[in-house]
Design a protein around this motif. Structure first.
Motif, short mmCIF file in Angstrom:
data_model
loop_
_atom_site.label_atom_id
_atom_site.label_comp_id
_atom_site.label_asym_id
_atom_site.label_seq_id
_atom_site.Cartn_x
_atom_site.Cartn_y
_atom_site.Cartn_z
N ARG A 112 52.02 -7.26 70.36
CA ARG A 112 52.49 -7.17 71.73
C ARG A 112 53.65 -8.13 71.98
O ARG A 112 54.60 -7.79 72.70
CB ARG A 112 51.35 -7.47 72.69
N GLU A 113 53.58 -9.31 71.42
CA GLU A 113 54.69 -10.26 71.58
C GLU A 113 55.98 -9.70 70.97
O GLU A 113 57.06 -9.81 71.56
CB GLU A 113 54.33 -11.60 70.93
N LYS B 240 66.72 -4.03 76.78
CA LYS B 240 67.16 -4.02 78.18
C LYS B 240 68.43 -4.86 78.35
O LYS B 240 69.34 -4.48 79.10
CB LYS B 240 66.05 -4.55 79.08
N ARG C 109 56.66 -6.51 70.49
CA ARG C 109 57.09 -5.38 71.32
C ARG C 109 57.80 -5.87 72.58
O ARG C 109 58.83 -5.32 72.97
CB ARG C 109 55.86 -4.56 71.70
N ASP C 110 57.24 -6.90 73.22
CA ASP C 110 57.86 -7.41 74.44
C ASP C 110 59.24 -8.00 74.16
O ASP C 110 60.17 -7.85 74.96
CB ASP C 110 56.95 -8.47 75.08
N ALA C 111 59.38 -8.68 73.02
CA ALA C 111 60.68 -9.24 72.65
C ALA C 111 61.70 -8.14 72.40
O ALA C 111 62.86 -8.23 72.81
CB ALA C 111 60.53 -10.13 71.42
N GLU C 112 61.26 -7.08 71.72
CA GLU C 112 62.16 -5.95 71.46
C GLU C 112 62.56 -5.26 72.77
O GLU C 112 63.71 -4.87 72.96
CB GLU C 112 61.48 -4.95 70.53
N GLN C 113 61.60 -5.13 73.68
CA GLN C 113 61.90 -4.52 74.97
C GLN C 113 62.93 -5.33 75.74
O GLN C 113 63.88 -4.78 76.31
CB GLN C 113 60.61 -4.41 75.80
N ALA C 114 62.75 -6.66 75.76
CA ALA C 114 63.69 -7.52 76.48
C ALA C 114 65.09 -7.43 75.87
O ALA C 114 66.10 -7.38 76.60
CB ALA C 114 63.19 -8.96 76.47
N ASP D 242 42.85 -8.72 72.26
CA ASP D 242 44.03 -9.58 72.38
C ASP D 242 44.29 -10.36 71.10
O ASP D 242 45.45 -10.54 70.69
CB ASP D 242 43.84 -10.56 73.56
#
Length: 282
Positions: free
Chosen positions: A119-120, A130, A122-127, A112
């Motif tokens: 990961r942060e 979407k 990636r998650d921001a890009e995913q949001a 981690d």
């Protein structure tokens, strides 16, 4: 005017804490009639089926075997320490397994720390992706609803076979959004929520009446249009992921006397196929 039979059935349920079988014997009525009279009345605790917590108990045993402490099991499963202790107290903690578990926990912390920033991002890009995709949809026309409804039905609905002709639409899914889209498709075809019937498909460890109420409230469905639920046999030794408070089973939407509507869906699917073929020819 109050139905005397319904009043007596409810009294037997609430005051005498009788089961459905006992109420049927006392009043001389069938099962479906008994469930209809008792709809909305909570069953006595002693009649309730094993809850989905059986799955959590099995997972606790698995975690204990890997060397997890009672505290770790309680945190992982979101239960009280006393509950976790009651589940695994007969299993002594294996020192070797405990050491292995500590090593895995340490490795997770290190991973981690190394990949946290990635990961942060990636998650921001995913949001963001979407959000852009959702905004691109905009509103839905009647044609959009017809095409989408036919397509999702062809994926998730029951279809006619040479040995079993289809005479009505029956759609089953566990996703509230997809079910809402299918209901909108039915509305575009002139079928309102009071015309269809609904049936819960759920593991027997689930709470049937509470889940039916959840679906009725979520999709604005008339509770009186629900038929008797179909229960799947539950094995406490099987570790299922679709369990816990968020488990709602599947909902079956059936439209009676909808043979012509089924034919219409077949036509829409054929039209989609022709449109795709035309795109290939261009």
């Amino acid at each position: 005017m109050t139905d005397p039979l319904a009043a007596e059935a409810r009294r037997l349920r609430v005051e005498e804490q009788l089961s459905v079988v006992e109420i049927r014997a006392r009043l001389g009525i069938g099962r479906d009639r008994a469930y209809a009279l008792l709809r909305g009345v909570s069953p006595p605790k002693w009649t309730r089926r094993p809850r989905a917590r059986d799955d959590a108990r099995a997972e606790a045993l698995r975690l204990r075997a890997t060397g997890c402490s009672v505290n770790q099991i309680a945190v992982r499963l979101g239960v009280a320490k006393s509950t976790a202790y009651q589940w695994v107290r007969h299993l002594p903690l294996n020192p070797d397994a405990a050491t292995a578990e500590r090593r895995r926990a340490h490795a997770k912390v290190m991973t981690d720390a190394r990949w946290g920033a990635y990961r942060e991002a990636r998650d921001a890009e995913q949001a963001a992706t979407k959000a852009r995709a959702a905004a691109a949809v905009g509103g839905l026309s009647e044609r959009d609803l017809l095409v989408l409804g036919a397509a999702i039905y062809w994926c998730e609905g029951s279809k006619s076979k040479p040995w079993r002709p289809q005479d009505r639409l029956e759609f089953v899914n566990s996703d509230p959004g997809l079910l809402a889209l299918f209901l909108a498709f039915l509305a575009a075809c002139g079928v309102n929520r009071e015309m269809a019937s609904y049936r819960l498909l759920i593991h027997e460890s689930g709470e049937v009446e509470a889940t039916e109420r959840w679906w009725a409230e979520r999709l604005r469905l008339p509770l009186e249009r629900f038929t008797r639920a179909t229960l799947k046999r539950h094995s406490p030794t099987t570790v299922r992921r679709n369990s816990g408070e968020g488990y709602r089973g599947c909902l079956v939407i059936a439209v009676p006397r909808s043979r012509q509507l089924y034919w219409r869906v077949e036509g829409l699917i054929a039209g989609l196929g022709d449109a795709v073929a035309g795109m290939r020819d261009e």
